[in-house]
Design an enzyme around this catalytic site. Structure first.
Site: not given
Ligand SMILES: C[S@@+](CC[C@H](N)C(=O)[O-])C[C@H]1O[C@@H](n2cnc3c(N)ncnc32)[C@H](O)[C@@H]1O
Length: 251
Positions: A50, A155, A159, A229-230, A232
């Site tokens: 994951e 994410d 931009k 997920t959180e 979701e």
């Molecule tokens: C919007 S949160 C979603 C968290 C979780 N997957 C959920 O669905 O509740 C995105 C997570 O992915 C991590 N993340 C984003 N880009 C990443 C990358 N290139 N490598 C590792 N983690 C990354 C961020 O730090 C963040 O904790």
């Protein structure tokens, strides 16, 4: 994901470093000692990954439900992965966070001031966390390592000039294609429709094969097997529809 700075985050991560690799070097050293990635775990099982595990709800539940696999959960923010690792450790009976914010083992011992909880291999379970950016994936794993790769609510990087950071950008998809075994799948969920449309296009243009997609995961036939997920859970509570796709590495 924004988080308030965790009290002594580095120390807390080190206390649980039997199940968390706090950097790429510690992972590579362990893999070299064990010879193969799968030998990092007690049982040799197919591997899943994951990316961006956040606070760990998905990996904790999925790894218990589908326990015929070993899992790596990757996250780039230390103060986020520490929450995921502590959630996992407490869900596996390995202790809990003490009222003072230190790790307390199942025997009551408190691991503080840089002390590491040396968890026996047979108690570590089927998940290992890695603090690392997904851009570094090919430094960590050999080609044809994973049965499944998950990216949940990553994410959107909206931009101009940021598209290459999206976890479904062409460079990431070709990395996943390399790391998946033939027939293995990439699974992606998002609330963000622009990111989803972009991802459908990049997947279709990639050498992975788009095998399934829906704009309403919770209303689809895949919902019975879905682990939320959180993010979701929050979106679903607000009535936001969840987009989901699966793409397979051709055999
Ligand atoms: C919007 S949160 C979603 C968290 C979780 N997957 C959920 O669905 O509740 C995105 C997570 O992915 C991590 N993340 C984003 N880009 C990443 C990358 N290139 N490598 C590792 N983690 C990354 C961020 O730090 C963040 O904790």
């Amino acid at each position: 994901m924004r988080m308030r700075k965790k009290k002594r985050g580095e120390e807390r991560l080190f206390a649980l470093s039997s199940v968390v690799f706090p950097d790429i070097d510690s992972y590579c050293k362990k893999r070299a000692e064990n010879g193969e990635t799968s030998k990092i775990f007690e049982k040799e099982l197919p591997l899943r990954l994951e990316i961006g595990c956040g606070k760990g709800d998905f990996i904790c539940e999925t790894s218990l439900r589908d326990d015929g696999y070993n899992y790596f959960a990757m996250e780039k923010v230390r103060d986020v992965i520490v929450v995921a690792a502590e959630k996992y450790a407490s869900s596996r009976g390995l202790g809990a966070l003490s009222p003072h914010g230190d790790w307390q083992g199942p025997d009551g011992h408190i691991y503080k001031d840089g002390e590491r909880f040396d968890i026996p291999l047979e108690m570590r379970g089927n998940v290992r966390f890695i603090l690392c950016d997904a851009a570094e994936l090919d430094k960590l794993f050999e080609p044809c390592t994973f049965d499944t790769i998950y990216a949940n609510f990553s994410d959107p990087w909206t931009k101009n000039g940021q598209a290459e950071r999206r976890l479904t950008a062409p460079s990431f998809l070709s990395l996943y294609e390399k790391l998946l075994i033939p027939g293995g799948s990439f699974r992606f969920k998002t609330d963000n429709i622009q990111l989803f449309e972009y991802s459908l296009k990049t997947v279709r243009d990639s050498s992975l094969e788009l095998s399934y997609f829906t704009h309403d995961l919770h209303g689809s036939e895949k919902n019975a097997d879905n682990v939320q997920t959180e993010y979701e859970k929050n979106f679903a509570a607000k009535g936001v529809k969840i987009n989901y796709l699966e793409a397979v590495k051709k055999s």
